[in-house]
Structures are given as C-alpha cells and as structure tokens.
Design a protein around this motif. Structure first.
Motif, PDB file in Angstrom:
ATOM      1  N   LYS A  94     -27.843 -39.205  10.464  1.00 38.37           N
ATOM      2  CA  LYS A  94     -27.968 -38.310   9.315  1.00 38.37           C
ATOM      3  C   LYS A  94     -26.597 -37.904   8.759  1.00 38.37           C
ATOM      4  CE  LYS A  94     -32.310 -36.118  10.647  1.00 38.37           C
ATOM      5  NZ  LYS A  94     -32.939 -34.842  11.019  1.00 38.37           N
ATOM      6  N   LYS A  95     -25.660 -37.641   9.643  1.00 41.01           N
ATOM      7  CA  LYS A  95     -24.331 -37.215   9.202  1.00 41.01           C
ATOM      8  C   LYS A  95     -23.678 -38.277   8.314  1.00 41.01           C
ATOM      9  CE  LYS A  95     -19.999 -35.380  11.008  1.00 41.01           C
ATOM     10  NZ  LYS A  95     -19.262 -34.993  12.213  1.00 41.01           N
ATOM     11  N   LYS A  96     -23.848 -39.527   8.689  1.00 39.81           N
ATOM     12  CA  LYS A  96     -23.274 -40.626   7.908  1.00 39.81           C
ATOM     13  C   LYS A  96     -24.011 -40.776   6.576  1.00 39.81           C
ATOM     14  CE  LYS A  96     -21.650 -45.365   8.558  1.00 39.81           C
ATOM     15  NZ  LYS A  96     -21.590 -46.484   9.515  1.00 39.81           N
ATOM     16  N   ILE A  97     -25.326 -40.603   6.601  1.00 45.64           N
ATOM     17  CA  ILE A  97     -26.101 -40.687   5.357  1.00 45.64           C
ATOM     18  C   ILE A  97     -25.669 -39.580   4.405  1.00 45.64           C
ATOM     19  CG2 ILE A  97     -28.400 -40.514   4.316  1.00 45.64           C
ATOM     20  CD1 ILE A  97     -29.511 -41.780   6.913  1.00 45.64           C
ATOM     21  N   ARG A  98     -25.517 -38.355   4.924  1.00 48.01           N
ATOM     22  CA  ARG A  98     -25.079 -37.231   4.079  1.00 48.01           C
ATOM     23  C   ARG A  98     -23.771 -37.571   3.378  1.00 48.01           C
ATOM     24  NH1 ARG A  98     -26.267 -34.063   8.377  1.00 48.01           N
ATOM     25  NH2 ARG A  98     -28.293 -33.109   8.190  1.00 48.01           N
ATOM     26  N   LYS A  99     -22.868 -38.181   4.127  1.00 44.75           N
ATOM     27  CA  LYS A  99     -21.572 -38.587   3.568  1.00 44.75           C
ATOM     28  C   LYS A  99     -21.782 -39.607   2.439  1.00 44.75           C
ATOM     29  CE  LYS A  99     -17.922 -41.364   5.321  1.00 44.75           C
ATOM     30  NZ  LYS A  99     -17.159 -41.830   6.472  1.00 44.75           N
ATOM     31  N   HIS A 100     -22.713 -40.530   2.636  1.00 50.65           N
ATOM     32  CA  HIS A 100     -22.953 -41.585   1.649  1.00 50.65           C
ATOM     33  C   HIS A 100     -23.771 -41.129   0.451  1.00 50.65           C
ATOM     34  CE1 HIS A 100     -22.104 -44.780   4.920  1.00 50.65           C
ATOM     35  NE2 HIS A 100     -21.006 -44.383   4.310  1.00 50.65           N
ATOM     36  N   LEU A 101     -24.191 -39.886   0.439  1.00 56.56           N
ATOM     37  CA  LEU A 101     -24.869 -39.348  -0.741  1.00 56.56           C
ATOM     38  C   LEU A 101     -23.852 -39.034  -1.842  1.00 56.56           C
ATOM     39  CD1 LEU A 101     -27.536 -37.011   0.897  1.00 56.56           C
ATOM     40  CD2 LEU A 101     -27.805 -39.387   0.136  1.00 56.56           C
ATOM     41  N   LYS A 102     -22.582 -39.002  -1.466  1.00 53.52           N
ATOM     42  CA  LYS A 102     -21.489 -38.810  -2.427  1.00 53.52           C
ATOM     43  C   LYS A 102     -21.082 -40.188  -2.952  1.00 53.52           C
ATOM     44  CE  LYS A 102     -19.920 -34.729  -0.073  1.00 53.52           C
ATOM     45  NZ  LYS A 102     -19.488 -34.470   1.280  1.00 53.52           N
ATOM     46  N   TYR A 103     -20.883 -40.275  -4.229  1.00 55.85           N
ATOM     47  CA  TYR A 103     -20.621 -41.549  -4.895  1.00 55.85           C
ATOM     48  C   TYR A 103     -19.438 -42.310  -4.272  1.00 55.85           C
ATOM     49  CZ  TYR A 103     -19.922 -44.969  -8.578  1.00 55.85           C
ATOM     50  OH  TYR A 103     -19.779 -46.150  -9.260  1.00 55.85           O
ATOM     51  N   ASP A 104     -18.298 -41.647  -4.177  1.00 56.78           N
ATOM     52  CA  ASP A 104     -17.093 -42.327  -3.671  1.00 56.78           C
ATOM     53  C   ASP A 104     -17.262 -42.814  -2.239  1.00 56.78           C
ATOM     54  OD1 ASP A 104     -15.759 -41.991  -6.072  1.00 56.78           O
ATOM     55  OD2 ASP A 104     -14.863 -40.081  -5.465  1.00 56.78           O
ATOM     56  N   GLU A 105     -17.913 -42.023  -1.411  1.00 60.10           N
ATOM     57  CA  GLU A 105     -18.124 -42.421  -0.020  1.00 60.10           C
ATOM     58  C   GLU A 105     -19.103 -43.597   0.083  1.00 60.10           C
ATOM     59  OE1 GLU A 105     -16.426 -41.400   2.585  1.00 60.10           O
ATOM     60  OE2 GLU A 105     -15.277 -39.994   1.369  1.00 60.10           O
ATOM     61  N   PHE A 106     -20.136 -43.564  -0.748  1.00 66.34           N
ATOM     62  CA  PHE A 106     -21.098 -44.672  -0.745  1.00 66.34           C
ATOM     63  C   PHE A 106     -20.405 -45.975  -1.123  1.00 66.34           C
ATOM     64  CE2 PHE A 106     -24.067 -47.446  -3.007  1.00 66.34           C
ATOM     65  CZ  PHE A 106     -25.056 -47.609  -2.046  1.00 66.34           C
ATOM     66  N   MET A 107     -19.521 -45.911  -2.102  1.00 69.48           N
ATOM     67  CA  MET A 107     -18.839 -47.118  -2.566  1.00 69.48           C
ATOM     68  C   MET A 107     -17.919 -47.703  -1.494  1.00 69.48           C
ATOM     69  SD  MET A 107     -20.117 -47.922  -5.268  1.00 69.48           S
ATOM     70  CE  MET A 107     -21.249 -47.225  -6.413  1.00 69.48           C
ATOM     71  N   LYS A 108     -17.552 -46.914  -0.503  1.00 68.85           N
ATOM     72  CA  LYS A 108     -16.716 -47.401   0.610  1.00 68.85           C
ATOM     73  C   LYS A 108     -17.553 -47.945   1.763  1.00 68.85           C
ATOM     74  CE  LYS A 108     -13.452 -43.612  -0.120  1.00 68.85           C
ATOM     75  NZ  LYS A 108     -12.880 -42.429   0.545  1.00 68.85           N
TER      76      LYS A 108
END
Length: 135
Positions: A94-108
């Motif tokens: 979940k912690k990683k998914i929360r991070k990937h809900l942000k555009y810039d983090e998802f793109m990485k």
C-alpha cells in the motif's frame, strides 16, 4: 415470480460471465434457482451508478492531464478498486501504491511494478499509462 417470468434484459450482462441467480417458482410450485441476465429496474440503477463513475473518471482524467494525479488513480476508479484491493490483487505494498498515486512518482515506476498494476486492473501496461476518454 415464476421461472418463465425471470427477467432476461441483457443490457449490462451481455457477453459477460456475471449473471444473477434468482429464486423462482417452477411449474410444480417449488422454489428453484434460475439464472437471470438482468432486469430493467436493476439496469436503470446500475446506469445511474456508472454515469456517476464516468463523471468521476473524467474529473480524474483532467487531473492526470494536468499532472495533479497519476494514471493509476484513474484506472483504479474505473476498475472500482481502492488502495487495499489493488495492493491485494497486485502484491504491491500500500505504501508504494500511495506513492504512485502522484504523477511524478508513477512516471518513475519500473516495468515490473507497472505490469503488476496492469495485471491487477486487467489492462495492458500501455493502457495503464494512458487516460483515454471513457466512451
């Protein structure tokens, strides 16, 4: 309701594995189960819910295009998955998914994680990265 009166309105269930199981009275007066492919009243209610979800998805799509949210947010809403469900189905914490809900983090995100998300959402990685208008 008699077995021959069980509704078979295919609006939402057409070509799907999902069907309703309805109790009905057979010709001998005994209760039995009959599969239903849907009925108008339920379809009307589902239509209202799907209209609301489409509207929410369009709002999220605009946020993604403005880089205020990631495409993951859009696809989670479209697939009716919340954080816990996506974590369970994808195996991503979940912690990683929360991070990937942000555009810039998802793109990485790495390809392996994107593939896990795509599999859990039943789409391709290419579709996961896009937010096409929902028709």
């Amino acid at each position: 309701m008699k077995t021959e009166d069980v509704p078979q309105d295919l609006k939402y269930f057409k070509d799907r594995l999902i069907r309703d199981l309805i109790y009905a009275v057979d010709e001998d007066g005994h209760y039995t189960t009959v599969f239903s492919d849907g009925w108008r009243v339920k379809n009307d209610a589902l239509g209202a819910v799907w209209d609301d979800i489409r509207e929410q998805c369009e709002d999220i799509r605009r946020q993604v295009l403005a880089k205020e949210a990631s495409p993951l947010v859009y696809h989670m809403k479209k697939a009716l998955q919340d954080l816990g469900m996506l974590a369970y189905y994808s195996g991503v914490p979940k912690k990683k998914i929360r991070k990937h809900l942000k555009y810039d983090e998802f793109m990485k995100s790495d390809e392996e994680t994107l593939q896990k998300y795509a599999d859990a959402l039943r789409i391709t990685v290419d579709e996961l990265k896009r937010v096409d208008e929902w028709k």
